[in-house]
Design an enzyme around this catalytic site. Sequence first.
Site, PDB file in Angstrom:
ATOM      1  N   THR A  13     107.017  10.648  28.469  1.00 15.62           N
ATOM      2  CA  THR A  13     107.289  11.798  29.327  1.00 15.62           C
ATOM      3  C   THR A  13     106.892  13.103  28.671  1.00 15.62           C
ATOM      4  OG1 THR A  13     109.139  10.601  30.324  1.00 15.62           O
ATOM      5  CG2 THR A  13     109.087  12.976  30.663  1.00 15.62           C
ATOM      6  N   TYR A  26     106.543  11.235  38.288  1.00 14.76           N
ATOM      7  CA  TYR A  26     105.516  11.768  37.403  1.00 14.76           C
ATOM      8  C   TYR A  26     104.780  10.613  36.734  1.00 14.76           C
ATOM      9  CZ  TYR A  26     108.794  10.667  33.643  1.00 14.76           C
ATOM     10  OH  TYR A  26     109.638  10.011  32.789  1.00 14.76           O
ATOM     11  N   SER A  59     106.558   4.435  27.630  1.00 14.32           N
ATOM     12  CA  SER A  59     107.157   3.690  26.518  1.00 14.32           C
ATOM     13  C   SER A  59     107.724   2.340  26.954  1.00 14.32           C
ATOM     14  CB  SER A  59     108.239   4.514  25.824  1.00 14.32           C
ATOM     15  OG  SER A  59     109.399   4.655  26.624  1.00 14.32           O
ATOM     16  N   THR A  92     111.009   8.140  25.976  1.00 21.43           N
ATOM     17  CA  THR A  92     112.430   8.005  25.618  1.00 21.43           C
ATOM     18  C   THR A  92     113.012   6.619  25.900  1.00 21.43           C
ATOM     19  OG1 THR A  92     113.138   8.862  27.782  1.00 21.43           O
ATOM     20  CG2 THR A  92     112.847  10.463  25.989  1.00 21.43           C
ATOM     21  N   ASP A  93     112.389   5.841  26.794  1.00 16.60           N
ATOM     22  CA  ASP A  93     113.017   4.582  27.204  1.00 16.60           C
ATOM     23  C   ASP A  93     113.140   3.588  26.059  1.00 16.60           C
ATOM     24  OD1 ASP A  93     113.435   5.492  29.736  1.00 16.60           O
ATOM     25  OD2 ASP A  93     111.804   4.367  30.664  1.00 16.60           O
ATOM     26  N   LYS A 165     119.808   5.889  23.820  1.00 14.00           N
ATOM     27  CA  LYS A 165     119.701   6.621  25.077  1.00 14.00           C
ATOM     28  C   LYS A 165     120.869   6.229  25.968  1.00 14.00           C
ATOM     29  CE  LYS A 165     116.474   7.752  28.830  1.00 14.00           C
ATOM     30  NZ  LYS A 165     115.119   7.551  29.378  1.00 14.00           N
ATOM     31  N   GLU A 281     134.464 -12.906  13.925  1.00 16.57           N
ATOM     32  CA  GLU A 281     135.694 -13.541  14.352  1.00 16.57           C
ATOM     33  C   GLU A 281     135.842 -14.870  13.606  1.00 16.57           C
ATOM     34  OE1 GLU A 281     135.177 -13.869  18.538  1.00 16.57           O
ATOM     35  OE2 GLU A 281     133.993 -15.713  18.427  1.00 16.57           O
TER      36      GLU A 281
END
Length: 325
Positions: A13, A26, A59, A92-93, A165, A281
């Site tokens: 982006t 976009y 991305s 950013t993804d 994110k 655990e």
Amino acid sequence: MTTRLTVLATGGTIAGIAGSAIAKDYRAGEIGIDAYLEDVGDLGLEAELSGRQIANIDSADIGPQVWAPLHAAILEALADESCQGVIVTHGTDTLEETAFLLDLTLPATKPVVLVGAMRPADAVGYDGLRNFANAVRVASDPQAAGRGVLVVMGDRVFAARDVRKVRTRGAEAFRGFPRESLGLVSPAALEWFGAPWREGAAARFAWANELPEVAVIHAHAGLTGAAVERMVGTGARGVVMAGVGEGNFPEDVRAALRRMRQRGVFVVRASRAEEGLVDREPDDDSNGFVAARALNPQKARLLLQVLIANEVTDLAAIQRAFDGN
């Protein structure tokens, strides 16, 4: 003396165009690095920037085909005595995944900073130029070295191991867990919240051009062991279960995962919760499972891939690697 920085572009982006200042849709990865740096030149940044285009894509499409040349280009820049730091522009993804993989496989000798944007370059309120100016401020600071790979978004500096994110919209879309941001940054100032912890450290793991297949399965109510068997298939070396709560899943699924482990498939318990800390655990020892600790499923997958590629197959050693993040 002017700081010299290498800028490696992958698209996203931050290099996207909508065709309208108010459009919703976009196209990511439309602006080339030369044109971008020409625009950045008008900001008056106190750094000499040289750019190189590694990719120019959304991305969501980034993977080993981009990671390999990107990693090689960063190593080349770090070896250049005239280069003080590296900036990677990225969508950013999957930014957190690329940052974490690089953090695992790069030395902590010079700043390496990833930066992106939540709005395309021709949108009202484009955040890319400010984020980039902030990244220049961070990469130019000698104190940025020794902190591992860093991510700069929304006036905050994050460690690659912590950043994630958390929102699909808005400029403040990133947070850190379990440690929040490492510092606050603006184009004019930078404040660190603590000292570097990896000064001069070598890469923790060797780079592998081929990563083994590791599946990520998202747990949900009604999930069955048979469904997990089908989703994992026969070729995976490992599986990360994004469990409910603290890495939990139905008993039928647990039985299926035990069978996979008996076949040599590595099993990591993570959490689908946004801030999910998964401790070991009591049954993990007998089941042969690994607890992801603070890593989210996508980062747990990458760490397991890197460990297997580096022939780290002892369960205690794998657990120590997860504990260390």
